[in-house]
Design a protein around this motif. Structure first.
Motif, PDB file in Angstrom:
ATOM      1  N   GLY A   1       0.822  -1.211   0.000  1.00  0.00           N
ATOM      2  CA  GLY A   1       0.000   0.000   0.000  1.00  0.00           C
ATOM      3  C   GLY A   1       0.852   1.255   0.000  1.00  0.00           C
ATOM      4  O   GLY A   1       0.586   2.207  -0.746  1.00  0.00           O
ATOM      5  N   ILE A   2       1.909   1.286   0.821  1.00  0.00           N
ATOM      6  CA  ILE A   2       2.812   2.433   0.852  1.00  0.00           C
ATOM      7  C   ILE A   2       3.569   2.541  -0.468  1.00  0.00           C
ATOM      8  O   ILE A   2       3.799   3.647  -0.983  1.00  0.00           O
ATOM      9  CB  ILE A   2       3.789   2.329   2.032  1.00  0.00           C
ATOM     10  N   LEU A   3       3.951   1.395  -1.038  1.00  0.00           N
ATOM     11  CA  LEU A   3       4.636   1.398  -2.329  1.00  0.00           C
ATOM     12  C   LEU A   3       3.740   1.984  -3.421  1.00  0.00           C
ATOM     13  O   LEU A   3       4.214   2.746  -4.282  1.00  0.00           O
ATOM     14  CB  LEU A   3       5.060  -0.025  -2.707  1.00  0.00           C
ATOM     15  N   LEU A   4       2.455   1.658  -3.407  1.00  0.00           N
ATOM     16  CA  LEU A   4       1.525   2.253  -4.362  1.00  0.00           C
ATOM     17  C   LEU A   4       1.511   3.770  -4.232  1.00  0.00           C
ATOM     18  O   LEU A   4       1.494   4.491  -5.231  1.00  0.00           O
ATOM     19  CB  LEU A   4       0.106   1.699  -4.133  1.00  0.00           C
ATOM     20  N   TRP A   5       1.514   4.260  -3.008  1.00  0.00           N
ATOM     21  CA  TRP A   5       1.535   5.708  -2.792  1.00  0.00           C
ATOM     22  C   TRP A   5       2.785   6.319  -3.433  1.00  0.00           C
ATOM     23  O   TRP A   5       2.712   7.361  -4.079  1.00  0.00           O
ATOM     24  CB  TRP A   5       1.503   6.009  -1.296  1.00  0.00           C
ATOM     25  N   SER A   6       3.934   5.662  -3.268  1.00  0.00           N
ATOM     26  CA  SER A   6       5.177   6.170  -3.854  1.00  0.00           C
ATOM     27  C   SER A   6       5.115   6.190  -5.376  1.00  0.00           C
ATOM     28  O   SER A   6       5.575   7.136  -6.018  1.00  0.00           O
ATOM     29  CB  SER A   6       6.370   5.323  -3.388  1.00  0.00           C
ATOM     30  N   ILE A   7       4.543   5.143  -5.973  1.00  0.00           N
ATOM     31  CA  ILE A   7       4.444   5.081  -7.432  1.00  0.00           C
ATOM     32  C   ILE A   7       3.527   6.180  -7.957  1.00  0.00           C
ATOM     33  O   ILE A   7       3.831   6.834  -8.957  1.00  0.00           O
ATOM     34  CB  ILE A   7       3.946   3.692  -7.879  1.00  0.00           C
TER      35      ILE A   7
ATOM     36  N   TRP B   1       3.066   8.214  14.304  1.00  0.00           N
ATOM     37  CA  TRP B   1       2.084   8.505  13.257  1.00  0.00           C
ATOM     38  C   TRP B   1       1.328   7.248  12.825  1.00  0.00           C
ATOM     39  O   TRP B   1       0.110   7.239  12.754  1.00  0.00           O
ATOM     40  CB  TRP B   1       2.779   9.112  12.047  1.00  0.00           C
ATOM     41  N   THR B   2       2.078   6.180  12.497  1.00  0.00           N
ATOM     42  CA  THR B   2       1.454   5.007  11.890  1.00  0.00           C
ATOM     43  C   THR B   2       0.790   4.100  12.918  1.00  0.00           C
ATOM     44  O   THR B   2      -0.334   3.640  12.712  1.00  0.00           O
ATOM     45  CB  THR B   2       2.489   4.205  11.081  1.00  0.00           C
ATOM     46  N   ALA B   3       1.490   3.829  14.012  1.00  0.00           N
ATOM     47  CA  ALA B   3       0.947   2.914  15.013  1.00  0.00           C
ATOM     48  C   ALA B   3       0.106   3.634  16.050  1.00  0.00           C
ATOM     49  O   ALA B   3      -0.964   3.144  16.447  1.00  0.00           O
ATOM     50  CB  ALA B   3       2.092   2.158  15.700  1.00  0.00           C
ATOM     51  N   GLY B   4       0.556   4.810  16.498  1.00  0.00           N
ATOM     52  CA  GLY B   4      -0.161   5.510  17.559  1.00  0.00           C
ATOM     53  C   GLY B   4      -1.351   6.304  17.074  1.00  0.00           C
ATOM     54  O   GLY B   4      -2.445   6.226  17.641  1.00  0.00           O
ATOM     55  N   GLN B   5      -1.165   7.078  16.003  1.00  0.00           N
ATOM     56  CA  GLN B   5      -2.218   7.972  15.519  1.00  0.00           C
ATOM     57  C   GLN B   5      -2.906   7.470  14.247  1.00  0.00           C
ATOM     58  O   GLN B   5      -3.792   8.145  13.728  1.00  0.00           O
ATOM     59  CB  GLN B   5      -1.623   9.359  15.268  1.00  0.00           C
ATOM     60  N   ASN B   6      -2.487   6.336  13.748  1.00  0.00           N
ATOM     61  CA  ASN B   6      -3.087   5.734  12.547  1.00  0.00           C
ATOM     62  C   ASN B   6      -3.043   6.685  11.348  1.00  0.00           C
ATOM     63  O   ASN B   6      -3.972   6.744  10.542  1.00  0.00           O
ATOM     64  CB  ASN B   6      -4.528   5.301  12.812  1.00  0.00           C
ATOM     65  N   LYS B   7      -1.962   7.443  11.218  1.00  0.00           N
ATOM     66  CA  LYS B   7      -1.798   8.328  10.080  1.00  0.00           C
ATOM     67  C   LYS B   7      -1.082   7.603   8.952  1.00  0.00           C
ATOM     68  O   LYS B   7      -0.325   6.667   9.169  1.00  0.00           O
ATOM     69  CB  LYS B   7      -0.997   9.576  10.480  1.00  0.00           C
ATOM     70  N   ARG B   8      -1.328   8.090   7.724  1.00  0.00           N
ATOM     71  CA  ARG B   8      -0.682   7.536   6.537  1.00  0.00           C
ATOM     72  C   ARG B   8      -0.180   8.693   5.683  1.00  0.00           C
ATOM     73  O   ARG B   8      -0.525   9.851   5.937  1.00  0.00           O
ATOM     74  CB  ARG B   8      -1.671   6.662   5.747  1.00  0.00           C
ATOM     75  N   PRO B   9       0.608   8.414   4.651  1.00  0.00           N
ATOM     76  CA  PRO B   9       1.069   9.506   3.780  1.00  0.00           C
ATOM     77  C   PRO B   9      -0.115  10.290   3.212  1.00  0.00           C
ATOM     78  O   PRO B   9      -1.187   9.721   2.970  1.00  0.00           O
ATOM     79  CB  PRO B   9       1.835   8.773   2.675  1.00  0.00           C
ATOM     80  N   PRO B  10       0.044  11.589   2.981  1.00  0.00           N
ATOM     81  CA  PRO B  10      -1.074  12.421   2.520  1.00  0.00           C
ATOM     82  C   PRO B  10      -1.550  12.036   1.128  1.00  0.00           C
ATOM     83  O   PRO B  10      -0.753  11.700   0.251  1.00  0.00           O
ATOM     84  CB  PRO B  10      -0.481  13.833   2.524  1.00  0.00           C
TER      85      PRO B  10
ATOM     86  N   GLU C   1      -9.351   3.889  -8.451  1.00  0.00           N
ATOM     87  CA  GLU C   1      -9.378   2.474  -8.096  1.00  0.00           C
ATOM     88  C   GLU C   1      -8.116   2.057  -7.350  1.00  0.00           C
ATOM     89  O   GLU C   1      -8.172   1.329  -6.349  1.00  0.00           O
ATOM     90  CB  GLU C   1      -9.543   1.628  -9.359  1.00  0.00           C
ATOM     91  N   LEU C   2      -6.952   2.524  -7.834  1.00  0.00           N
ATOM     92  CA  LEU C   2      -5.706   2.199  -7.152  1.00  0.00           C
ATOM     93  C   LEU C   2      -5.621   2.900  -5.803  1.00  0.00           C
ATOM     94  O   LEU C   2      -5.070   2.335  -4.844  1.00  0.00           O
ATOM     95  CB  LEU C   2      -4.505   2.584  -8.025  1.00  0.00           C
TER      96      LEU C   2
END
Length: 440
Positions: free
Chosen positions: A204-210, A228-237, A251-252
Motif C-alpha cells: 500500500g505504501i509502495l503504491l503511494w510512492s508510485i 504517526w502510523t501505530a499511535g495515531q493511525n496516520k498515513r502519507p497524505p 481504483e488504485l
C-alpha cells in the motif's frame, strides 16, 4: 559449505571475469561480472563477513528463497559464489550470483520522475504479481518490500529482489528487517510475528510512492513515524492523488487505502489486489510502449556515462528493531535535489522573454519527454481554460497532452509561456536542467 534445501549452484572464480564494483552497503558490495559459460553479465552480491557468520547465513537464505521463487517477476539467481574476487586479497568470499538489471531500481526511477501512467500502472501490477507468487506458490514472505528492492530490466519491467529478510510463511522467527516507512504499524510491537498482511501494508505504501513519485515521511525519525502510523493511525497524505484525473487512479487509491488499513485482517490478499491492478493496467496497455520509450529517452538524455551505483543513506533506513540490512540501490540514475537547488534552472534568474524563447525553441523535445503534464497544467491554474483542460485530459498519451497544451501556450502569449516554464522547473527539474544545458 552446506547449500540450502532449494539448492543453488556453486559458482567459483574460473566461471567469472571482468569484475567491476558497482555498489556497496552495510552488508558488503555488489559487483558486475561476466559469466563466461552463459556469456551474460551478472550481479554478484558479496558479504563483508567470513563464511559461517550471520551475514553468510543470510546470503544462503536469500539465495534459497530466490531459487524457490522462480517467477518472471522475481529476480533470477544463478547460484552461490565462493572465491577470491580481484583486488580483495586472499580471504574467501561468499555471495549470490543474480541476473543483472540494466535499469536499476524503482527508487532510482522515482528520483528521476513520476512514471507516465501506463508505466506506473504496469509497475503496480507487476509488483503485485510477484508478491502474489511469493505468498501463494512459494509460501514466502518478503518483509522488506520498498522501491529500492524492486529492480527494473532494460524495458522497465519490475522484478522483486532482496530476500535476505524473508521468512517462510510458516516460520515463527520474529521480524528482524525492513525499512521504517514501509513497516506495518503492528510490527512495532516487540512480540510481533510476521504474516502476509505485513507485505500487503508495505505494498500500500509502495503504491503511494508510485502514484506520487515521492518517498513517504521524508526526514522523519523512527519515533515520529511509529507515533504517526501505530499511535495515531496516520498515513502519507493523499491530497495530491485525489486531484489526479487519470483513468484508474481512484481504483488504485481505494486499493492503497485498503492495503494500509490499521487492522491486518482487513487488508486484501494479493490475489484480490491483482483484480484491481490488472483491470487498471489493461485499460492503459496501448500506451505502454510510448511511456517506456519516453522514460528511456529521459534516462539516456540525463546520463551519457556509466551511472553511479552508490547507495544514498536515508533517515528512514533503520527499522524498529536493531537492523542493518542496507540495500545497494543500483544504478542511481538521477539526482533528487529540489529545483530550487539547481542554478541552471532557477526561474528567478531568467527574464520572461528568455523563458518564452526557451519554451518555443524546445517545443519538440518538451512534447516528447515531458511526463508530468497534468501537474504542470494544475500549476498553470486559470491560465488554462476549462474547455482546453478537458481536451488535454482526454488525450491518452503525454505527448498528445503536450501537443494540445502548446495550443494554449501559443494563444496565451509570453506570460503563459513564462508560467509554463516555471511549472516545468517545479515538476520536471532534471529534464529542464538537461535541456537548458543544450539550449545555452
Amino acid at each position: 559449505m552446506a547449500l540450502p534445501s532449494h539448492k543453488a549452484k556453486l559458482i567459483e572464480d574460473e566461471s567469472l571475469e571482468d569484475w567491476q564494483l558497482i555498489g556497496s552497503g552495510g552488508f558488503g558490495q555488489v559487483y558486475k561480472a561476466r559469466y563466461k559459460t552463459l556469456k551474460i553479465d551478472v550481479a554478484i552480491k558479496l558479504s563483508r563477513y567470513c563464511e559461517g557468520s550471520i551475514r553468510d547465513e543470510a546470503l544462503q537464505r536469500e539465495a534459497s528463497h530466490l531459487v524457490k521463487a522462480d517467477s518472471p517477476f522475481v529476480l533470477q539467481v544463478f547460484g552461490l559464489y565462493q572465491g577470491c574476487p580481484p583486488d580483495m586479497g586472499s580471504d574467501m568470499q561468499m555471495g549470490i550470483v543474480m541476473e543483472f538489471m540494466e535499469r536499476g531500481t524503482l527508487r532510482s526511477l522515482l528520483q528521476l520522475c513520476r512514471p507516465p501512467w501506463p508505466l506506473a500502472f504496469r509497475l503496480a501490477h507487476q509488483v503485485a504479481l510477484g508478491m502474489n507468487f511469493l505468498h501463494e506458490i512459494a509460501h514466502l514472505l518478503h518483509t522488506d518490500l520498498k522501491p529500492s528492492n524492486v529492480l527494473l530490466d532494460q524495458s522497465l519491467n519490475a522484478k522483486l529482489a532482496d530476500f535476505g529478510l524473508s521468512n517462510s510463511s510458516t516460520d515463527t522467527t520474529v521480524l528482524e528487517g525492513g525499512t521504517l516507512a514501509y513497516t506495518a504499524p503492528e510490527a512495532f510491537a516487540e512480540t510481533y510475528q510476521p504474516v502476509p498482511a505485513y507485505d500487503i501494508y508495505s505494498y500500500g505504501i509502495l503504491l503511494w510512492s508510485i502514484l506520487t513519485g515521492k518517498e513517504p515521511y521524508p526526514d522523519a525519525n523512527t519515533s515520529r513515524v511509529e507515533l504517526w502510523t501505530a499511535g495515531q493511525n496516520k498515513r502519507p497524505p493523499c491530497d495530491e492523488i485525489n486531484r489526479i484525473q487519470a483513468d484508474g487512479i481512484s481504483e488504485l487509491a481505494d486499493l492503497m487505502v485498503k492495503c494500509w488499513d490499521r487492522e491486518p485482517s482487513n487488508r486484501p490478499p494479493f490475489i484480490d489486489c491483482l483484480d484491481v491492478t490488472e483491470c487498471v493496467y489493461s485499460r492503459h496497455k496501448n500506451g505502454i510502449r510510448d511511456a517506456v520509450n519516453q522514460v528511456l529517452m529521459k534516462l539516456e538524455s540525463g546520463n551519457n556515462h556509466l551511472p553511479s551505483y552508490a547507495t544514498a543513506p536515508s533517515s528512514l533506513s533503520q527499522p524498529p528493531a536493531a537492523r542493518s540490512n542496507d540495500t545497494v540501490d543500483y544504478p542511481n540514475f538521477a539526482r533528487s535535489e529540489d529545483a530550487s537547488t539547481m542554478d541552471s534552472v532557477d526561474p528567478v534568474k531568467l527574464r520572461i522573454e528568455d523563458k518564452g524563447k526557451f519554451v518555443d525553441t524546445q517545443r519538440a523535445k518538451l512534447i516528447q519527454l515531458t511526463s508530468m503534464v497534468m501537474p504542470i497544467i494544475d500549476d498553470l491554474g486559470n491560465m488554462v481554460h476549462p474547455e482546453a483542460y478537458s481536451r488535454i485530459e482526454a488525450k491518452t498519451t503525454d505527448q498528445e497532452k503536450m501537443r494540445e497544451l502548446y495550443k494554449t501556450l501559443r494563444s496565451g502569449g509570453l506570460k503563459v509561456k513564462a508560467a509554463f516554464y516555471d511549472a516545468l522547473c517545479k515538476n520536471e527539474p532534471l529534464l529542464l536542467e538537461n535541456l537548458s544545458k543544450v539550449h545555452s
